[in-house]
Each structure stands twice: as structure tokens, then as C-alpha cells.
Scaffold this motif. Structure first.
Motif, short mmCIF file in Angstrom:
data_model
loop_
_atom_site.label_atom_id
_atom_site.label_comp_id
_atom_site.label_asym_id
_atom_site.label_seq_id
_atom_site.Cartn_x
_atom_site.Cartn_y
_atom_site.Cartn_z
N MET A 156 0.42 -1.01 -0.20
CA MET A 156 -0.07 -0.01 -0.11
C MET A 156 0.89 1.14 0.17
O MET A 156 0.07 1.86 -0.35
N LEU A 157 2.27 1.60 0.92
CA LEU A 157 2.94 2.48 0.71
C LEU A 157 3.40 2.82 -0.39
O LEU A 157 4.01 3.90 -0.48
N VAL A 158 3.54 1.74 -1.62
CA VAL A 158 3.65 1.77 -2.50
C VAL A 158 3.82 3.04 -3.53
O VAL A 158 4.36 3.87 -3.84
N ASP A 159 2.08 2.96 -3.45
CA ASP A 159 1.23 4.25 -4.47
C ASP A 159 0.56 3.94 -3.58
O ASP A 159 -0.71 3.85 -3.88
N SER A 160 0.15 5.21 -2.74
CA SER A 160 -1.03 5.47 -2.02
C SER A 160 -1.00 7.37 -1.79
O SER A 160 0.09 8.04 -1.45
N ASP A 161 -1.96 7.88 -1.36
CA ASP A 161 -2.52 9.12 -1.22
C ASP A 161 -1.92 9.47 0.78
O ASP A 161 -1.74 8.26 1.49
N ARG A 162 -1.68 10.51 1.27
CA ARG A 162 -1.48 10.67 1.64
C ARG A 162 -2.21 10.42 2.99
O ARG A 162 -0.99 9.69 4.10
N SER A 163 -3.51 10.09 3.14
CA SER A 163 -4.13 9.96 4.31
C SER A 163 -3.91 8.15 4.87
O SER A 163 -4.04 7.96 5.74
N VAL A 164 -3.95 7.49 3.71
CA VAL A 164 -4.02 6.00 3.08
C VAL A 164 -2.50 5.80 3.78
O VAL A 164 -1.98 5.09 5.38
N CYS A 165 -0.95 6.40 3.71
CA CYS A 165 0.14 6.04 3.73
C CYS A 165 -0.24 7.05 5.69
O CYS A 165 0.60 5.81 6.27
N GLU A 166 -0.35 7.67 5.47
CA GLU A 166 -0.40 8.15 7.08
C GLU A 166 -0.42 7.16 8.41
O GLU A 166 0.01 6.62 8.78
N ARG A 167 -1.83 6.33 8.29
CA ARG A 167 -2.48 5.40 8.68
C ARG A 167 -1.57 3.75 8.45
O ARG A 167 -1.50 2.97 9.63
N ALA A 168 -1.17 3.43 7.10
CA ALA A 168 -0.68 2.49 7.44
C ALA A 168 0.49 2.74 7.88
O ALA A 168 1.02 1.40 8.15
N LEU A 169 2.08 3.54 7.10
CA LEU A 169 2.85 3.77 8.43
C LEU A 169 2.62 4.02 10.20
O LEU A 169 2.96 3.04 10.92
N GLY A 170 1.79 4.44 10.47
CA GLY A 170 1.49 4.34 12.03
C GLY A 170 0.80 3.00 12.64
O GLY A 170 1.50 2.12 13.41
N VAL A 171 -0.03 2.01 11.45
CA VAL A 171 -0.55 0.28 11.49
C VAL A 171 1.34 -0.47 11.60
O VAL A 171 1.31 -1.08 13.03
N LEU A 172 2.05 -0.11 10.78
CA LEU A 172 3.15 -0.56 10.72
C LEU A 172 4.38 -0.16 11.87
O LEU A 172 5.21 -1.33 12.72
N ASP A 173 3.62 0.81 12.58
CA ASP A 173 4.66 1.40 13.40
C ASP A 173 4.53 0.65 14.77
O ASP A 173 5.73 -0.03 14.98
N GLY A 174 2.87 -0.08 15.21
CA GLY A 174 2.68 -0.74 16.25
C GLY A 174 2.95 -2.25 16.00
O GLY A 174 3.65 -2.07 17.06
#
Length: 434
Positions: A303-321
């Protein structure tokens, strides 16, 4: 001075400039005493003064209980439609339509407090006509924000959540009650934000089981509404997030929703729900292991390869957890996308995305067991050193700054034997602080 300003303002608004250069004078009794504009929905207070509904309701909702003109205390806060003035205004508009005046449509009568209370009572009864009542609520709420506020004030959110819990506890199968439960969730999304009492009904074990069932078996709209309600339930309460973790099938259903990518709203809501679940203070390795088992790490990286800002922030937040635990880090180590994607997101998406990316890189680097520094070496090769150094110059939060400093020290140990590599295009959108 103030009265002089009001007179000038009234005089300015009384004349409407037309294409031919003429001023059309709006009759004084057609203008709202508050906004000084032509009234679209004239209503009269108990003091006998007529105002435009939007203006006077804004006044009342601000905590005032007096008439703006007479200063008298209002005996009734529900304004009465002034049909006579409205008809006169509409006739005046028709007479002046050749001069650029549009006829004001007849407004719909808003929902009264008594009507809202009666409708809420019908929903609480959970009878055979519950489905029709819920559909009526949806129509009324969508009609105007005024109706929505009135329905919420009369306990509409609590009534809908109570009804949903009651249907989830019946002996009938989910399929038998599917239609009414789907409509209840749809109506609940129009009542956000929900109060704690409404959330407590939705967080009961039967209610959560029904919501998860709809996540798996509902149509596209049903899945969307179920994901939105789940996000609303767990957004402010760790206990509710933990209750969802313990609900059978919830983890798999949420991850599958992200895999389907059927609707951006559903994807974002599912990511936020998962974020609250993995960020819960009681989250443990067993929970993270279950998320890893259903394939969330490679899914997030793709998802992080090609996603908009809001999706990117959420995906990174989950991955951080996820990367806070050994199982999550091990899965991240095994993907060739991990380090390049994280470095690519530094200083490119948003401050929040950058903070999450730094946190993940820091967790992976600190827990690296390979003697050759696999993560650190790969980060150097894709240009992490320059980006992190630039972050210190541009400025960042104290916690992020400490992690950046540690990363730079680790990177510097391998920097002499490796050539730095960075794409200058990564900095083209960076805003200087001066």
C-alpha cells in the motif's frame, strides 16, 4: 459608533446591484434583523419578532435565551414558521424576477423536539416497524443538519445502538436480521460522534459479533458502515479496542477489507481501527502475531508504494505498532520493500508520515541481529543518511530528533566503506523553514 456602523451595513445590504446598474431595494420587513439579508425561511419567536430561521437558531444554539431585538426572555425556544411573510417574500421575488431575483423555494418544516422524541421511542421499542422507522430517521437526518442535531439531542444515537444490541441478542440468525441491522448501522454513521452510552451498547459481545459478521458478509455499503462504526467505537477507549481484539474473526475481517480495496473510506476506517487495536496498552505479542499471520505486513508495504497521504499515514502508523514486537519486525526484515519504502517516505508525505517512518527504521535498526548491519547498510544505500541529516537541520519533534540522532550514529559506522546514494528529487517538495 456601533449603531452608525449597523446603519451603514443595513443600507449596503438593502440594495442589490443588478446587471443594468440599478439598485433593487429589499423591503425592510423582508430582511432578517440579525443578518440583514433577505429571509429565506422566516420564523417568529414568542416575542412576536420575525427572523430568518438559520440566523435565530444559530443565536439560540450559542446559549442565548433572549430575543435579540426586545431582549425579552423567550418562553419557547422553538420558532414558529411565519407563512404570511414567507408568501409575501415569494410574491415579491416573482414580481422582480426580471431584475435578477430568484424565487425562494418553500422550505420544509424542520423536525420538532416532540416529533424527534416520538421517533426515538419507536426505535427503542424494537418492534416490527423498526426498519421503516430507521429509514425515516435517515431521510430526516439527511434532509438538514438541523434535523440531525435535534435527533441527536433527543438520544437518537443511543436509541439506534440500543436497538442494534437488542437485535444482536435475539435468537434469530444474523441473516434474518441483516436488513434491519444494516440500516441501523447506516443511521448510526449519521449520528457521529456517538456518546459513551451509545458506544457501550455497540461494544457488547453480541453487538461486536454482529458487526464483524457484517464486515465479512455484508454488501459494499454494509461493510463500509460497519467499518466506520468500529472506528468510532474504539477511537477513544482502549478497553473497547481490546474487546474488539477478543472478538472472533475481527482481525481477519479487517485485514480482508484492506485487501479488497473496494472503497477508500472503508480502507481508511479499517486502518484506523487496526491502529487503535495494535496501539492498545494491553496489546501483546499474541495479538501482533495474529495480525502478522493474516499477512498484514506485506499488505501495508504494498500500500505504501502508491497511496495518498491519508492512507500512507494510517498504514505507517499500523506498521509502527506492528514493528514494536518481534513477530512484526521479523516479517518486516524479510521484505525487500521495507527499507526502500520507509526511506522514500521521509520528508515527502507529511510530518506525521516522516515521524512514523523514522520510528519504524529506528525499531528495525535497534533490534537488528545481523553483524553486517543489514538494515543500516540498506538504508545507507538508498540515501537515508542525507535525509536524516536534513531532518535535524529542518527541525522535528524531540522524540523523533533523538531517534534520528541514534540512526545517524549507526549509519555513520558503515558510511566510510559505502558510497552514499540519494535521489535529489526526494527534496524537490521540501519547504524551507525560512
Amino acid at each position: 459608533m456601533i449603531s452608525s456602523w449597523r446603519r451603514r451595513r443595513a443600507a449596503h445590504r438593502a440594495g442589490k446591484k443588478l446587471e443594468g446598474g440599478l439598485n433593487l431595494i429589499i423591503p425592510a420587513n423582508f430582511r432578517c434583523p440579525i443578518s440583514l439579508d433577505l429571509m429565506k425561511d422566516p420564523v417568529t419567536l414568542s416575542t412576536g419578532i420575525t427572523y430568518d430561521r438559520e440566523s435565530i437558531e444559530t443565536w439560540i444554539e450559542s446559549g442565548n435565551n433572549t430575543c435579540p431585538i426586545t431582549k425579552q426572555v423567550l418562553t419557547n425556544l422553538d420558532p414558529i414558521p411565519n407563512q404570511a411573510i414567507r408568501k409575501m417574500i415569494q410574491d415579491w421575488c416573482v414580481q422582480n424576477r426580471t431584475r435578477g431575483v430568484d424565487r425562494i423555494p418553500t422550505p420544509r418544516t424542520p423536525l420538532t423536539s416532540l416529533e424527534a422524541s416520538e421517533i426515538v421511542s419507536k426505535v427503542m421499542a424494537v418492534g416490527e416497524g423498526c426498519l421503516e422507522t430507521v429509514e425515516k430517521i435517515k431521510d430526516l437526518v439527511k434532509e438538514s443538519d438541523r434535523n440531525r442535531r435535534r435527533m441527536v439531542a433527543q438520544g437518537g444515537g443511543i436509541a439506534l445502538s440500543t436497538a442494534f444490541e437488542a437485535f444482536s441478542e435475539t435468537k434469530a440468525s444474523f441473516r434474518q436480521n441483516c436488513a434491519v441491522m444494516r440500516e441501523l448501522l447506516s443511521a448510526l454513521t449519521l449520528m457521529f460522534p456517538l456518546d459513551e452510552k451509545a458506544k457501550s451498547h455497540l461494544c457488547s459481545s453480541p453487538s461486536l459479533n454482529c458487526i464483524v459478521w457484517l464486515l465479512k458478509n455484508g454488501d459494499l455499503l454494509g461493510k463500509k458502515n460497519a467499518s466506520l462504526v468500529l472506528k468510532e467505537i474504539v477511537s477513544t477507549d482502549e478497553e473497547k479496542a481490546n474487546a474488539l481484539v477478543e472478538t472472533q474473526g475481527a482481525i481477519g475481517a479487517l485485514v480482508n477489507l484492506i485487501k479488497e480495496s473496494s472503497c477508500p473510506t472503508t480502507t481508511k476506517a479499517s486502518l484506523m481501527t487496526i491502529y487503535y487495536m495494535v496501539s492498545s496498552s494491553i496489546s501483546n505479542q499474541k495479538v501482533i502475531a495474529r495480525f502478522v499471520e493474516v499477512g498484514i505486513v506485506p499488505l501495508l508495504l504494498e500500500m505504501l508504494v502508491d497511496s495518498d497521504r491519508s492512507v500512507c499515514e494510517r498504514a505507517l502508523g499500523v506498521l509502527d505498532g506492528i514493528c514494536s514486537y518481534d513477530e512484526g519486525r521479523e516479517k518486516a526484515y524479510g521484505s525487500a520493500l521495507t527499507v526502500p519504502v520507509l526511506v522514500k517516505k521521509l520528508l515527502r508525505v507529511s510530518d506525521l508520515a516522516t515521524e512514523f517512518s523514522v520510528s519504524i527504521l529506528w525499531k528495525l535498526s535497534k533490534s537488528e541481529k545481523r553483524e553486517d548491519g543489514g538494515v543500516i547498510v540498506e538504508a545507507l544505500q538508498v540515501g537515508a543518511f542525507q535525509k536524516l541529516l536534513l531532518m535535524l537541520q529542518v527541525g522535528c519533534g524531540e522524540s523523533t530528533k533523538e531517534k534520528v540522532s541514534e540512526l545517524l550514529k549507526m549509519l555513520n559506522l558503515h558510511r566510510d566503506r559505502l558510497g552514499d546514494c540519494v535521489d535529489s528529487g526526494d527534496f524537490k517538495d521540501l519547504k524551507r523553514p525560512f
